[in-house]
Motif scaffolding. Structure first.
Motif, PDB file in Angstrom:
ATOM      1  N   THR A 123      65.547  29.995  65.914  1.00 51.82           N
ATOM      2  CA  THR A 123      64.690  30.201  64.744  1.00 51.82           C
ATOM      3  C   THR A 123      65.396  29.681  63.493  1.00 51.82           C
ATOM      4  N   LEU A 124      64.657  28.996  62.639  1.00 51.00           N
ATOM      5  CA  LEU A 124      65.202  28.453  61.395  1.00 51.00           C
ATOM      6  C   LEU A 124      64.892  29.401  60.252  1.00 51.00           C
ATOM      7  N   VAL A 125      65.926  29.851  59.555  1.00 48.73           N
ATOM      8  CA  VAL A 125      65.769  30.669  58.361  1.00 48.73           C
ATOM      9  C   VAL A 125      65.895  29.750  57.146  1.00 48.73           C
ATOM     10  N   ILE A 126      64.830  29.676  56.355  1.00 45.10           N
ATOM     11  CA  ILE A 126      64.828  28.925  55.097  1.00 45.10           C
ATOM     12  C   ILE A 126      64.969  29.937  53.971  1.00 45.10           C
ATOM     13  N   ASP A 127      66.089  29.894  53.267  1.00 41.07           N
ATOM     14  CA  ASP A 127      66.348  30.878  52.221  1.00 41.07           C
ATOM     15  C   ASP A 127      66.112  30.250  50.853  1.00 41.07           C
ATOM     16  N   SER A 128      64.974  30.598  50.252  1.00 36.45           N
ATOM     17  CA  SER A 128      64.644  30.090  48.924  1.00 36.45           C
ATOM     18  C   SER A 128      65.122  31.000  47.807  1.00 36.45           C
ATOM     19  N   SER A 129      65.809  32.076  48.170  1.00 34.99           N
ATOM     20  CA  SER A 129      66.370  32.989  47.184  1.00 34.99           C
ATOM     21  C   SER A 129      67.537  32.318  46.447  1.00 34.99           C
ATOM     22  N   THR A 130      67.839  32.810  45.255  1.00 33.30           N
ATOM     23  CA  THR A 130      69.012  32.336  44.514  1.00 33.30           C
ATOM     24  C   THR A 130      70.120  33.352  44.719  1.00 33.30           C
ATOM     25  N   ILE A 131      71.076  33.028  45.613  1.00 29.89           N
ATOM     26  CA  ILE A 131      72.118  34.008  45.953  1.00 29.89           C
ATOM     27  C   ILE A 131      73.524  33.444  45.790  1.00 29.89           C
ATOM     28  N   GLY A 132      73.650  32.174  45.443  1.00 32.62           N
ATOM     29  CA  GLY A 132      74.964  31.575  45.267  1.00 32.62           C
ATOM     30  C   GLY A 132      75.518  31.003  46.554  1.00 32.62           C
ATOM     31  N   PRO A 133      76.428  30.011  46.436  1.00 34.10           N
ATOM     32  CA  PRO A 133      76.928  29.322  47.628  1.00 34.10           C
ATOM     33  C   PRO A 133      77.806  30.184  48.527  1.00 34.10           C
ATOM     34  N   THR A 134      78.590  31.083  47.956  1.00 36.32           N
ATOM     35  CA  THR A 134      79.447  31.925  48.797  1.00 36.32           C
ATOM     36  C   THR A 134      78.607  32.798  49.713  1.00 36.32           C
ATOM     37  N   ALA A 135      77.594  33.440  49.157  1.00 32.62           N
ATOM     38  CA  ALA A 135      76.712  34.275  49.967  1.00 32.62           C
ATOM     39  C   ALA A 135      75.940  33.431  50.973  1.00 32.62           C
ATOM     40  N   SER A 136      75.505  32.240  50.584  1.00 31.29           N
ATOM     41  CA  SER A 136      74.756  31.386  51.511  1.00 31.29           C
ATOM     42  C   SER A 136      75.599  31.018  52.726  1.00 31.29           C
ATOM     43  N   ARG A 137      76.851  30.659  52.493  1.00 29.29           N
ATOM     44  CA  ARG A 137      77.722  30.300  53.622  1.00 29.29           C
ATOM     45  C   ARG A 137      78.007  31.522  54.502  1.00 29.29           C
ATOM     46  N   GLU A 138      78.166  32.674  53.880  1.00 31.89           N
ATOM     47  CA  GLU A 138      78.372  33.903  54.657  1.00 31.89           C
ATOM     48  C   GLU A 138      77.160  34.196  55.537  1.00 31.89           C
ATOM     49  N   VAL A 139      75.970  34.107  54.952  1.00 29.21           N
ATOM     50  CA  VAL A 139      74.748  34.380  55.696  1.00 29.21           C
ATOM     51  C   VAL A 139      74.588  33.389  56.841  1.00 29.21           C
ATOM     52  N   ALA A 140      74.847  32.117  56.579  1.00 26.93           N
ATOM     53  CA  ALA A 140      74.726  31.105  57.628  1.00 26.93           C
ATOM     54  C   ALA A 140      75.650  31.411  58.797  1.00 26.93           C
ATOM     55  N   ALA A 141      76.880  31.811  58.493  1.00 26.33           N
ATOM     56  CA  ALA A 141      77.836  32.115  59.561  1.00 26.33           C
ATOM     57  C   ALA A 141      77.395  33.330  60.378  1.00 26.33           C
ATOM     58  N   ARG A 142      76.877  34.339  59.712  1.00 22.28           N
ATOM     59  CA  ARG A 142      76.420  35.532  60.434  1.00 22.28           C
ATOM     60  C   ARG A 142      75.195  35.231  61.283  1.00 22.28           C
TER      61      ARG A 142
END
Length: 293
Positions: free
Chosen positions: A95-114
């Motif tokens: 499943t592809l998660v498209i995150d259009s929220s504004t959360i910053g790059p550190t959080a985005s990389r963390e979420v992607a890894a999880r």
């Protein structure tokens, strides 16, 4: 009837921006499931053929794509990873998660890894623009992630974004980074205009003269919506709330050192929020700083 040739989509977060974005998905014929913390914002979609889910997990079940449009990094983490109702408890591998929220790059990389631990794909794809462009489908989209995931997401991104302004800017996190750069310029420009307005008042210049000076300055393009608030005396309804601008400036400050102007703009936001203006349009900050509202 939904088009069975299109992927099934879940859209999570139906606020001022999320609702018009999700509406494009439904209008385009996708089989759509929606979820919002307050169910009443989801009910209109149910009346028009979408499935209204009680939890993010139920919305994501059986979907090929899950779109997020949420306010904060913590909201994204909760919606995705809550052990009882999060997306990861039901989403199928791939499943592809498209995150259009504004959360910053550190959080985005963390979420992607999880998400990768659950065999789920991730594309950070924050948008730039307000409610009107979201409704018109002309937002700018900054995407960060794998090129194949971007191509998979592009048809959806082009529903709420101007196809000519939907760009893959780099790997995961770079979309979120680009959005912070843009919003830093927004916040500091608003604050700079506020100080220019205040200086003009302190120097007893005619307001029309001050307005014309700002209009002719490098900040002139940012002035019309501020001037409209000055003339109307109304800071609501908000296209982009002051509390969200403060949140984005906080994200900027968390990502880089020595952002003195950003820090000053953030403190101006905080003072206005403390005075009861959290839900005002962010551009009202300039008018408040000048004592004109």
């Amino acid at each position: 009837m939904p088009d069975t040739n299109l992927p099934k989509v879940a859209f999570l977060g139906l606020g001022r921006m999320g609702a018009p974005m999700a509406r494009h998905v439904l209008t385009a014929g996708y089989d759509l499931a929606v979820w919002n913390r307050t169910r009443d914002k989801a009910e209109p979609f149910g009346r028009d053929g979408a499935q209204v889910a009680d939890t993010p997990a139920l919305a994501a079940a059986g979907r090929q794509v899950v779109v997020l449009m949420l306010a904060t990094p913590d909201a994204v983490r909760d919606v995705l990873f809550d052990p009882d109702a999060g997306v990861v408890t039901t989403a199928e591998p791939g499943t592809l998660v498209i995150d259009s929220s504004t959360i910053g790059p550190t959080a985005s990389r963390e979420v992607a890894a999880r998400l990768a631990e659950h065999d789920l794909r991730y594309l950070d794809a924050p948008v730039y623009g307000s409610v009107a462009p979201a409704t018109e489908g002309t937002l700018r989209v900054f995407a960060g992630g794998d090129a194949a995931d971007f191509e998979r997401a592009r048809p959806l991104l082009g529903l709420w974004g101007d196809p000519d302004k939907v760009d893959l800017v780099g790997p995961v996190g770079t979309g979120s980074a680009a959005k912070l750069v843009v919003n830093l310029t927004l916040g500091t420009s608003i604050a700079a205009i506020g100080e220019a307005l205040r200086l003009g008042r302190e120097l007893n210049l005619e307001q029309s003269l001050v307005d014309s000076l700002i209009e002719a300055s490098p900040l002139g393009a940012a002035f019309p919506p501020i001037k409209a608030i000055m003339e109307s005396g109304k800071a609501q309804p908000a296209n982009f709330e002051l509390s969200l601008l403060r949140k984005d400036l906080d994200l900027c400050l968390a990502e880089a050192d020595d952002l003195a102007l950003t820090g000053a703009a953030r403190e101006a936001c905080q003072r206005a929020i403390g005075a009861g203006h959290a839900s005002d349009d962010a551009r009202a900050l300039a008018v408040l700083m000048a004592g004109l509202l």
